[in-house]
Design a protein around this motif. Structure first.
Motif, PDB file in Angstrom:
ATOM      1  N   ILE A  43       0.843  -1.200   0.000  1.00 13.39           N
ATOM      2  CA  ILE A  43       0.000   0.000   0.000  1.00 13.39           C
ATOM      3  C   ILE A  43       0.881   1.255   0.000  1.00 13.39           C
ATOM      4  O   ILE A  43       0.652   2.191  -0.766  1.00 13.39           O
ATOM      5  CB  ILE A  43      -0.971   0.001   1.201  1.00 13.39           C
ATOM      6  N   CYS A  44       1.892   1.260   0.852  1.00 11.26           N
ATOM      7  CA  CYS A  44       2.763   2.436   0.945  1.00 11.26           C
ATOM      8  C   CYS A  44       3.570   2.646  -0.326  1.00 11.26           C
ATOM      9  O   CYS A  44       3.697   3.780  -0.808  1.00 11.26           O
ATOM     10  CB  CYS A  44       3.684   2.305   2.153  1.00 11.26           C
ATOM     11  N   LEU A  45       4.119   1.574  -0.895  1.00  8.81           N
ATOM     12  CA  LEU A  45       4.917   1.718  -2.114  1.00  8.81           C
ATOM     13  C   LEU A  45       4.052   2.158  -3.290  1.00  8.81           C
ATOM     14  O   LEU A  45       4.490   2.961  -4.121  1.00  8.81           O
ATOM     15  CB  LEU A  45       5.658   0.417  -2.435  1.00  8.81           C
ATOM     16  N   GLU A  46       2.829   1.646  -3.361  1.00 13.20           N
ATOM     17  CA  GLU A  46       1.918   2.117  -4.419  1.00 13.20           C
ATOM     18  C   GLU A  46       1.629   3.604  -4.236  1.00 13.20           C
ATOM     19  O   GLU A  46       1.528   4.353  -5.209  1.00 13.20           O
ATOM     20  CB  GLU A  46       0.614   1.317  -4.424  1.00 13.20           C
ATOM     21  N   GLY A  47       1.510   4.049  -2.989  1.00 10.67           N
ATOM     22  CA  GLY A  47       1.308   5.474  -2.719  1.00 10.67           C
ATOM     23  C   GLY A  47       2.510   6.303  -3.138  1.00 10.67           C
ATOM     24  O   GLY A  47       2.369   7.369  -3.748  1.00 10.67           O
ATOM     25  N   PHE A  48       3.714   5.817  -2.834  1.00 16.05           N
ATOM     26  CA  PHE A  48       4.926   6.528  -3.256  1.00 16.05           C
ATOM     27  C   PHE A  48       5.025   6.570  -4.785  1.00 16.05           C
ATOM     28  O   PHE A  48       5.560   7.512  -5.351  1.00 16.05           O
ATOM     29  CB  PHE A  48       6.177   5.857  -2.677  1.00 16.05           C
ATOM     30  N   LYS A  99       3.981  11.954   1.321  1.00 17.24           N
ATOM     31  CA  LYS A  99       3.998  10.492   1.197  1.00 17.24           C
ATOM     32  C   LYS A  99       4.676   9.843   2.404  1.00 17.24           C
ATOM     33  O   LYS A  99       4.263   8.775   2.852  1.00 17.24           O
ATOM     34  CB  LYS A  99       4.670  10.084  -0.112  1.00 17.24           C
ATOM     35  N   ILE A 100       5.698  10.489   2.944  1.00 16.92           N
ATOM     36  CA  ILE A 100       6.349   9.981   4.165  1.00 16.92           C
ATOM     37  C   ILE A 100       5.350  10.022   5.323  1.00 16.92           C
ATOM     38  O   ILE A 100       5.196   9.045   6.066  1.00 16.92           O
ATOM     39  CB  ILE A 100       7.619  10.795   4.484  1.00 16.92           C
ATOM     40  N   ASN A 101       4.661  11.156   5.464  1.00 12.02           N
ATOM     41  CA  ASN A 101       3.650  11.270   6.529  1.00 12.02           C
ATOM     42  C   ASN A 101       2.536  10.248   6.337  1.00 12.02           C
ATOM     43  O   ASN A 101       2.035   9.666   7.312  1.00 12.02           O
ATOM     44  CB  ASN A 101       3.088  12.685   6.582  1.00 12.02           C
ATOM     45  N   ALA A 102       2.154  10.004   5.085  1.00 14.05           N
ATOM     46  CA  ALA A 102       1.109   9.007   4.807  1.00 14.05           C
ATOM     47  C   ALA A 102       1.565   7.613   5.221  1.00 14.05           C
ATOM     48  O   ALA A 102       0.769   6.822   5.744  1.00 14.05           O
ATOM     49  CB  ALA A 102       0.752   9.029   3.327  1.00 14.05           C
ATOM     50  N   THR A 103       2.834   7.302   5.026  1.00 15.44           N
ATOM     51  CA  THR A 103       3.361   5.983   5.395  1.00 15.44           C
ATOM     52  C   THR A 103       3.268   5.781   6.910  1.00 15.44           C
ATOM     53  O   THR A 103       2.914   4.695   7.376  1.00 15.44           O
ATOM     54  CB  THR A 103       4.808   5.831   4.888  1.00 15.44           C
ATOM     55  N   ILE A 104       3.566   6.827   7.660  1.00 16.18           N
ATOM     56  CA  ILE A 104       3.452   6.767   9.129  1.00 16.18           C
ATOM     57  C   ILE A 104       1.976   6.668   9.532  1.00 16.18           C
ATOM     58  O   ILE A 104       1.600   5.836  10.379  1.00 16.18           O
ATOM     59  CB  ILE A 104       4.142   7.989   9.767  1.00 16.18           C
ATOM     60  N   GLN A 105       1.156   7.489   8.915  1.00 10.83           N
ATOM     61  CA  GLN A 105      -0.290   7.464   9.182  1.00 10.83           C
ATOM     62  C   GLN A 105      -0.868   6.081   8.855  1.00 10.83           C
ATOM     63  O   GLN A 105      -1.686   5.536   9.612  1.00 10.83           O
ATOM     64  CB  GLN A 105      -0.959   8.536   8.318  1.00 10.83           C
ATOM     65  N   ASN A 106      -0.434   5.488   7.743  1.00  9.29           N
ATOM     66  CA  ASN A 106      -0.935   4.166   7.343  1.00  9.29           C
ATOM     67  C   ASN A 106      -0.489   3.077   8.311  1.00  9.29           C
ATOM     68  O   ASN A 106      -1.215   2.105   8.526  1.00  9.29           O
ATOM     69  CB  ASN A 106      -0.495   3.841   5.919  1.00  9.29           C
ATOM     70  N   ALA A 107       0.700   3.241   8.899  1.00 11.23           N
ATOM     71  CA  ALA A 107       1.152   2.281   9.912  1.00 11.23           C
ATOM     72  C   ALA A 107       0.224   2.331  11.127  1.00 11.23           C
ATOM     73  O   ALA A 107      -0.191   1.296  11.651  1.00 11.23           O
ATOM     74  CB  ALA A 107       2.591   2.586  10.335  1.00 11.23           C
TER      75      ALA A 107
END
Length: 195
Positions: A43-48, A99-107
Motif C-alpha cells: 500500500i505504501c509503495l503504491e502510494g509513493f 507520502k512519508i507522513n502518509a506511510t506513518i499514518q498508514n502504519a
C-alpha cells in the motif's frame, strides 16, 4: 500484446525490456500477498509510486525497506517529526513529505485495524467475483468499482494515498485480480483465478 523474450516466455511490453521489471513480473507481480506487513508495504509503495514510474520505486525498494524498518507497522507507527526530517534527507527513498507522513499514518491505521479483523481481511474483502481477461494492454482497466470501494473503506479507516487508481494497482500487484494478458506465461499462476 505480449512480447516473447529470448527465454521463449511471453510478457507484456513493460516487463520485457528492463531485467529488474522482468524479474519482478516473473516472480512477484500478481502473486497473493496475505500478510499484514506485506500488504502494508505494498500500500505504501503504491502510494509513493503515484506520479512516478514503478521502476523508480522498485529500484529504491531496498532503501524504502531500510528507511521504514522493513515496513513493520508497529515500528513505523511510532515515528515522529524527527523521523520525518531524517527521512526527508534520505536519498535512498522518494523524499516527499506528504507520502512519508502518509506511510506513518498508514502504519497507525494498520495497527488500529487489528481490533476489527485486520488489514488483510479488509483489503481481500474487496476481491471481485470475476477478474479481467485482457488480450491487449489497452484492455486492462485502471480502476474498478471494487478499487473505488476499497479506497473509500481505507480512507474511512485513516489511510492516505489510497486513491481508486492506486488501489487498483495494488489489487493487481497482490493477486486480488489477475490482469496478466491472456497470452502471458504468468496468466493464472497466482492460484487465485483460473487461467
Amino acid at each position: 500484446m505480449t512480447v516473447v523474450g529470448a527465454d521463449g516466455l511471453a510478457r507484456p511490453q513493460w516487463a520485457s525490456v528492463d531485467p529488474m521489471l522482468r524479474e519482478y513480473y516473473d516472480t512477484e507481480w500478481g502473486m497473493p500477498v496475505r500478510d499484514e506487513q506485506g500488504l502494508y508495504e505494498r500500500i505504501c509503495l503504491e502510494g509513493f509510486q503515484a506520479g512516478l514510474s514503478w521502476a523508480t520505486i522498485l529500484r529504491k525498494r531496498p532503501g524504502f525497506r531500510s528507511a521504514f524498518a522493513d515496513f513493520d507497522p508497529d515500528v513505523v507507527s511510532d515515528f515522529g517529526p524527527d523521523d520525518v526530517e531524517r527521512l526527508m534527507l534520505d536519498p535512498g527513498i522518494v523524499r516527499n513529505r506528504m507520502k512519508i507522513n502518509a506511510t506513518i499514518q498508514n502504519a497507525r491505521a494498520t495497527v488500529a485495524l487489528r481490533g476489527e479483523g485486520g488489514l488483510v481481511d479488509l483489503v481481500w474483502g474487496f476481491q471481485p467475483v470475476d477478474t479481467p481477461r485482457p488480450r491487449e494492454q489497452s484492455d486492462v482497466p485502471t480502476v474498478s468499482d471494487e478499487s473505488k470501494a476499497l479506497s473509500r473503506a481505507l480512507r474511512k479507516k485513516g489511510f492516505a494515498f489510497v486513491g481508486p487508481t492506486t488501489m487498483f494497482a495494488l489489487m493487481e500487484a497482490v493477486g486480488i485480480i489477475d490482469t496478466h494478458l491472456v497470452t502471458s506465461h504468468r496468466r493464472g499462476t497466482s492460484g487465485v483465478w483460473p487461467h
